[in-house]
Write a protein that holds these residues in place. Structure first.
Motif, mmCIF file in Angstrom:
data_model
loop_
_atom_site.group_PDB
_atom_site.id
_atom_site.type_symbol
_atom_site.label_atom_id
_atom_site.label_comp_id
_atom_site.label_asym_id
_atom_site.label_seq_id
_atom_site.Cartn_x
_atom_site.Cartn_y
_atom_site.Cartn_z
ATOM 1 N N GLN A 1 35.970 29.718 72.585
ATOM 2 C CA GLN A 1 35.236 28.512 72.964
ATOM 3 C C GLN A 1 36.163 27.296 72.987
ATOM 4 O OE1 GLN A 1 31.792 27.444 70.516
ATOM 5 N NE2 GLN A 1 30.703 26.851 72.370
ATOM 6 N N ALA A 2 37.104 27.228 72.051
ATOM 7 C CA ALA A 2 38.057 26.123 72.042
ATOM 8 C C ALA A 2 38.921 26.138 73.309
ATOM 9 C CB ALA A 2 38.936 26.193 70.799
ATOM 10 N N VAL A 3 39.381 27.320 73.712
ATOM 11 C CA VAL A 3 40.186 27.432 74.927
ATOM 12 C C VAL A 3 39.366 27.019 76.145
ATOM 13 C CG1 VAL A 3 41.330 29.085 76.457
ATOM 14 C CG2 VAL A 3 41.742 29.164 73.996
ATOM 15 N N ALA A 4 38.076 27.378 76.152
ATOM 16 C CA ALA A 4 37.217 26.996 77.281
ATOM 17 C C ALA A 4 37.071 25.481 77.373
ATOM 18 C CB ALA A 4 35.847 27.656 77.133
ATOM 19 N N VAL A 5 36.930 24.822 76.228
ATOM 20 C CA VAL A 5 36.747 23.366 76.218
ATOM 21 C C VAL A 5 38.036 22.651 76.580
ATOM 22 C CG1 VAL A 5 36.313 21.382 74.716
ATOM 23 C CG2 VAL A 5 34.812 23.366 74.616
ATOM 24 N N TYR A 6 39.114 22.961 75.871
ATOM 25 C CA TYR A 6 40.376 22.265 76.120
ATOM 26 C C TYR A 6 41.035 22.717 77.415
ATOM 27 C CZ TYR A 6 40.074 20.687 71.263
ATOM 28 O OH TYR A 6 39.664 20.104 70.083
ATOM 29 N N GLY A 7 40.772 23.951 77.820
ATOM 30 C CA GLY A 7 41.395 24.470 79.033
ATOM 31 C C GLY A 7 40.625 24.168 80.299
ATOM 32 N N GLY A 8 39.432 23.528 80.172
ATOM 33 C CA GLY A 8 38.665 23.168 81.356
ATOM 34 C C GLY A 8 38.042 24.339 82.072
ATOM 35 N N ARG A 9 37.625 25.345 81.335
ATOM 36 C CA ARG A 9 37.063 26.534 81.977
ATOM 37 C C ARG A 9 35.606 26.314 82.381
ATOM 38 N NH1 ARG A 9 39.656 31.724 78.680
ATOM 39 N NH2 ARG A 9 41.827 31.255 79.213
ATOM 40 N N ALA A 10 35.153 27.143 83.315
ATOM 41 C CA ALA A 10 33.797 27.000 83.832
ATOM 42 C C ALA A 10 32.742 27.210 82.767
ATOM 43 C CB ALA A 10 33.582 27.985 84.989
ATOM 44 N N ALA A 11 33.037 28.016 81.753
ATOM 45 C CA ALA A 11 32.060 28.249 80.693
ATOM 46 C C ALA A 11 31.670 26.967 79.989
ATOM 47 C CB ALA A 11 32.627 29.248 79.675
ATOM 48 N N ALA A 12 32.547 25.967 79.976
ATOM 49 C CA ALA A 12 32.258 24.712 79.295
ATOM 50 C C ALA A 12 31.774 23.617 80.235
ATOM 51 C CB ALA A 12 33.498 24.215 78.546
ATOM 52 N N VAL B 1 45.591 20.800 81.512
ATOM 53 C CA VAL B 1 46.898 20.152 81.611
ATOM 54 C C VAL B 1 46.948 18.933 80.697
ATOM 55 C CG1 VAL B 1 48.489 18.971 83.178
ATOM 56 C CG2 VAL B 1 47.236 20.998 83.955
ATOM 57 N N PHE B 2 45.879 18.153 80.694
ATOM 58 C CA PHE B 2 45.858 16.945 79.867
ATOM 59 C C PHE B 2 45.879 17.290 78.383
ATOM 60 C CE2 PHE B 2 43.617 13.519 77.622
ATOM 61 C CZ PHE B 2 44.417 12.434 77.982
ATOM 62 N N SER B 3 45.129 18.299 77.983
ATOM 63 C CA SER B 3 45.118 18.698 76.575
ATOM 64 C C SER B 3 46.518 19.086 76.123
ATOM 65 C CB SER B 3 44.157 19.875 76.365
ATOM 66 O OG SER B 3 42.838 19.512 76.708
ATOM 67 N N PHE B 4 47.227 19.850 76.959
ATOM 68 C CA PHE B 4 48.597 20.228 76.616
ATOM 69 C C PHE B 4 49.499 19.000 76.615
ATOM 70 C CE2 PHE B 4 52.891 21.400 77.986
ATOM 71 C CZ PHE B 4 53.237 22.323 77.004
ATOM 72 N N ALA B 5 49.281 18.094 77.570
ATOM 73 C CA ALA B 5 50.152 16.925 77.704
ATOM 74 C C ALA B 5 50.034 15.988 76.502
ATOM 75 C CB ALA B 5 49.824 16.174 78.991
ATOM 76 N N PHE C 1 31.053 17.574 70.276
ATOM 77 C CA PHE C 1 31.539 16.255 70.686
ATOM 78 C C PHE C 1 32.686 15.727 69.833
ATOM 79 C CE2 PHE C 1 27.624 15.894 68.186
ATOM 80 C CZ PHE C 1 28.059 15.160 67.087
ATOM 81 N N ALA C 2 33.092 16.451 68.793
ATOM 82 C CA ALA C 2 34.312 16.044 68.091
ATOM 83 C C ALA C 2 35.545 16.298 68.947
ATOM 84 C CB ALA C 2 34.428 16.781 66.751
ATOM 85 N N ALA C 3 35.447 17.210 69.916
ATOM 86 C CA ALA C 3 36.593 17.504 70.783
ATOM 87 C C ALA C 3 36.991 16.294 71.633
ATOM 88 C CB ALA C 3 36.293 18.717 71.662
ATOM 89 N N PRO C 4 36.061 15.564 72.272
ATOM 90 C CA PRO C 4 36.470 14.348 72.984
ATOM 91 C C PRO C 4 37.121 13.305 72.074
ATOM 92 C CG PRO C 4 34.275 15.002 73.663
ATOM 93 C CD PRO C 4 34.652 15.887 72.527
ATOM 94 N N VAL C 5 36.626 13.175 70.841
ATOM 95 C CA VAL C 5 37.237 12.232 69.901
ATOM 96 C C VAL C 5 38.671 12.658 69.605
ATOM 97 C CG1 VAL C 5 37.071 11.222 67.595
ATOM 98 C CG2 VAL C 5 34.987 11.658 68.917
ATOM 99 N N ALA C 6 38.886 13.963 69.446
ATOM 100 C CA ALA C 6 40.235 14.462 69.185
ATOM 101 C C ALA C 6 41.160 14.189 70.367
ATOM 102 C CB ALA C 6 40.184 15.957 68.876
ATOM 103 N N LEU C 7 40.698 14.457 71.593
ATOM 104 C CA LEU C 7 41.535 14.219 72.771
ATOM 105 C C LEU C 7 41.832 12.740 72.949
ATOM 106 C CD1 LEU C 7 39.974 16.716 75.348
ATOM 107 C CD2 LEU C 7 42.188 16.893 74.197
ATOM 108 N N ALA C 8 40.828 11.883 72.737
ATOM 109 C CA ALA C 8 41.042 10.446 72.878
ATOM 110 C C ALA C 8 42.035 9.944 71.833
ATOM 111 C CB ALA C 8 39.713 9.704 72.755
ATOM 112 N N GLY C 9 41.900 10.403 70.591
ATOM 113 C CA GLY C 9 42.814 9.958 69.536
ATOM 114 C C GLY C 9 44.241 10.420 69.778
#
Length: 685
Positions: free
Chosen positions: A284-295, A305-309, A358-366
């Motif tokens: 599920q984490a890979v789906a969210v950060y990787g931009g997969r269709a499941a999410a 790409v952005f998550s890795f960057a 929704f903690a994932a967007p906070v993590a990416l923004a931070g």
């Protein structure tokens, strides 16, 4: 005079518990507000009921929130906004909390002066597509804003107390920190992960900003963060318990049921099969950060790409400041920050609903904020370009959601209007205000133009959700002004007459799809019911299964009294002794305590005539029993091929996440091609 002089230091000390805004922050606030309006314009400019809003508009006790472990929504609904389903206001309150929380996090990370990076990362913080799944339910929206503000305040206090500035009172500061965190968790349990992410990023920002830190400072900060989280949970549990006692002891609120939230606390499989649970959580984490269709409904590789960057930018910032040691430290913190939003998954078989992530967007923004301000200049420039492209992608993904939402609303309004015209012919002209009681059979499938996320209600139709839920349909029609009601109790004779009429009626939109049962009752047949299904809640659309044998982890099912081996054709060959059993424990089921109808579908071949049987368990039931089962006959096909089997069970109190499928009762050889379990009807969340 002595009393006055003694009070002055106390006032000065307590005033340090709240940061005074600076002129730069005031100007930044205007930019953040403009971005919020841009990225949430549809919700601010339009109003529509979404799934579950129809129940929130009813006169239900606010104490239902306490049963879900959320005392802040209870207080908001009880004392501030009694019914939170309305235009503009819920979204604005969310925006206010998001802006305040974001500014406090900027203070905690000492990034208030980085205006460009702050503006670029704010849409990630408050408008990343994962938020849409939670904000679709308007009764959650104001409290979520409070949770963001409280989380930001907790992170700021943590930083201030760690640095020990003059004038910060220790005991009041600690109390405010623990209370702020408890308030955030009391808004929605997943905020404990937002607080954890905020503290972890505060530790990272502190380590990267400081030229030199005392030996052991990092270990001290990590220890403080762990103790702070434990203290926050302790205060939250104490407040929640106190609220439950006070409210349920009153005469105006019933006992708050806790089955809903307890359905998400199922650590048993983690102990039995830790690798399966961790694997599901990682997926599920890979789906969210990787931009997969499941999410997101459709694949968005730019998110990956952005998550890795941003992770690479933070590691580069660590290298820039402290060399190899700094890079290793930054990489470790990045891994922790990205993993924290999925920590609760381990308590629920590895997966959680999308709306709780929704903690994932906070993590990416931070991470984006820290990376875009601390990495080397050339990398920062590339990061800003990539971030700009991601913001456009966020608008596109949310635009798809809004398109589904708008067309779903039109679909429902047109059906309601057409149905209202049919019902009007049964209204007594001498009693035009008298309501009609209606029975609804089946639902009308709505296929949105863009693929929806599997567990979201965005763009869902009231005439299709739960495969046709009569209670939702009636409630929706009533909120639109139609004087209709549902009937829950009927006698055997009336039930037989109703079912006989439904069998003769054509499905909508045929003229005979609406028919009178008696003087005050009308039958509405929206679709043909599925075989053996409930007449009031059936539909031609099969719900997505929460268990599929062909793709399920091996640890989630067990064969008893038989030997099961895969054959070259991909089938599962079961050589059975007497009473073979397939015991299923799904890894990531829905909230089965809130599910009252489960459908099993299987494809199998048998050697001789026998019976198939499905056993289930309800809350409080220790083991499988014949009373909690359903069976059907099965015969071998003349051509030796596979037979399709459908078994359906219903329970008004929901289910426990364990099922037993007996493909036959006697000793014989069975070939099993597939088996799925689906929740065909759920209660309001």
């Amino acid at each position: 005079m002595t009393v006055r002089s003694d009070l002055v230091p106390a006032r000065g000390g307590l005033s340090a518990l709240w940061p005074r805004p600076t002129p730069d922050e005031g100007r930044l606030l205007l930019g953040l507000a403009a971005l919020f309006v841009l990225f949430h314009f549809y919700q601010l400019a339009n109003f529509a009921l979404s799934i579950d809003d129809e129940f929130a508009l009813l006169s239900r006790p606010a104490s239902v929130w306490l049963g879900q472990g959320r005392f802040i929504p209870y207080l908001v609904e009880r004392f501030l906004i009694s019914r939170q389903v309305m235009p503009v206001v819920p979204t604005l309150l969310f925006g206010l909390g998001a802006v305040v929380g974001y500014l406090l996090l900027l203070r905690a990370w000492r990034l208030s002066g980085e205006r460009l990076a702050a503006l670029v990362c704010f849409p990630l913080f408050c408008a990343f597509p994962l938020w849409a799944h939670l904000l679709a339910f308007q009764s959650n929206t104001p409290s979520v804003g409070i949770g963001l503000a409280a989380s930001g305040y907790a992170a700021w206090l943590f930083r201030e107390m760690g640095e020990g500035p003059a004038g910060m009172p220790r005991l009041p500061g600690l109390g405010a920190l623990l209370l702020a965190g408890a308030v955030a968790v009391g808004c929605y349990q997943s905020f404990v992960l937002v607080v954890a992410v905020g503290l972890a990023l505060t530790i990272l920002a502190t380590a990267l900003k400081a030229e030199e830190r005392p030996a052991g400072a990092l270990r001290r900060d990590i220890g403080r963060a762990g103790l702070t989280l434990l203290g926050i949970l302790a205060v939250y549990l104490a407040i929640q318990r106190l609220m439950m006692v006070l409210v349920t002891a009153g005469s105006d609120d019933p006992q708050a049921p806790t089955d809903y939230i307890l359905a998400y606390v199922q650590p048993g499989l983690l102990l039995d099969s830790p690798l399966a649970v961790i694997g599901t959580a990682l997926g599920q984490a890979v789906a969210v950060y990787g931009g997969r269709a499941a999410a997101y409904g459709e694949a968005e590789p730019l998110f990956g790409v952005f998550s890795f960057a941003v992770a690479a930018l933070v590691v580069a910032a660590g290298w820039r400041r402290q060399g190899g040691r700094g890079a290793v430290l930054a990489a470790a913190v990045v891994a922790v920050v990205l993993a924290l939003p999925f920590a609760i998954n381990l308590m629920n078989r590895g997966a959680m609903p999308t709306r709780s992530l929704f903690a994932a967007p906070v993590a990416l923004a931070g991470l984006g904020l820290i990376g875009l301000t601390a990495a080397p200049l050339r990398l920062r420039r590339a990061g800003f370009v990539l971030a700009g492209a991601v913001l456009v992608t966020i608008l596109v993904v949310n635009g798809r959601y809004d398109t589904n939402r708008a067309l779903g609303q039109i679909h429902d309004q047109q059906i309601a209007a057409a149905l209202g015209e049919r019902l009007a012919q049964f209204v007594d002209p001498n009693r035009p205000r008298a309501g009609l009681s209606i029975y609804v059979s089946g639902g009308l499938p709505f296929v949105p133009p863009y693929p929806p996320v599997a567990d979201t209600s965005i763009g869902a139709s009231f005439f299709a959700w739960d495969n046709g839920n009569a209670a939702r349909i009636v409630s929706y029609l009533r909120h639109l002004g139609y004087q209709v009601g549902g009937r829950s109790q009927i006698g055997p004779e009336e039930a037989r007459r109703r079912d006989a009429l439904f069998a003769q009626m054509p499905a909508w939109p045929a003229l005979g799809a609406v028919r009178r049962l008696d003087e005050h009752t009308v039958l509405v047949k929206l679709a043909k019911p599925s075989p053996g299904g409930d007449q009031t809640a059936s539909a031609p659309v099969e719900p997505p299964p929460f268990f599929r044998l062909s793709t399920a982890p091996r640890a989630s099912w067990t064969v008893v009294n038989a030997v099961a081996t895969p054959d070259p054709a991909g089938l599962l060959t079961v050589v059975a002794e007497a009473d073979p059993q397939l015991v299923v424990r799904p890894v990531a089921p829905p909230a089965l305590a809130a599910c009252f109808r489960v459908v099993l579908r299987a494809r199998l071949a048998v050697e001789k005539e026998d019976v198939v049987q499905l056993f289930y368990r309800v809350p409080g039931q220790a083991d499988f029993s014949e009373e909690a089962s359903v069976l059907s006959a099965i015969r071998p096909r003349a051509d030796g091929g596979l037979s399709d089997v459908t078994l359906e069970v219903a329970s008004p109190s929901g289910f426990v996440d364990a099922f037993r499928f007996d493909p036959v009762n006697s000793a014989q050889r069975i070939r099993l091609a597939e088996l799925t379990l689906s929740c065909a009807a759920v209660e309001p969340r």
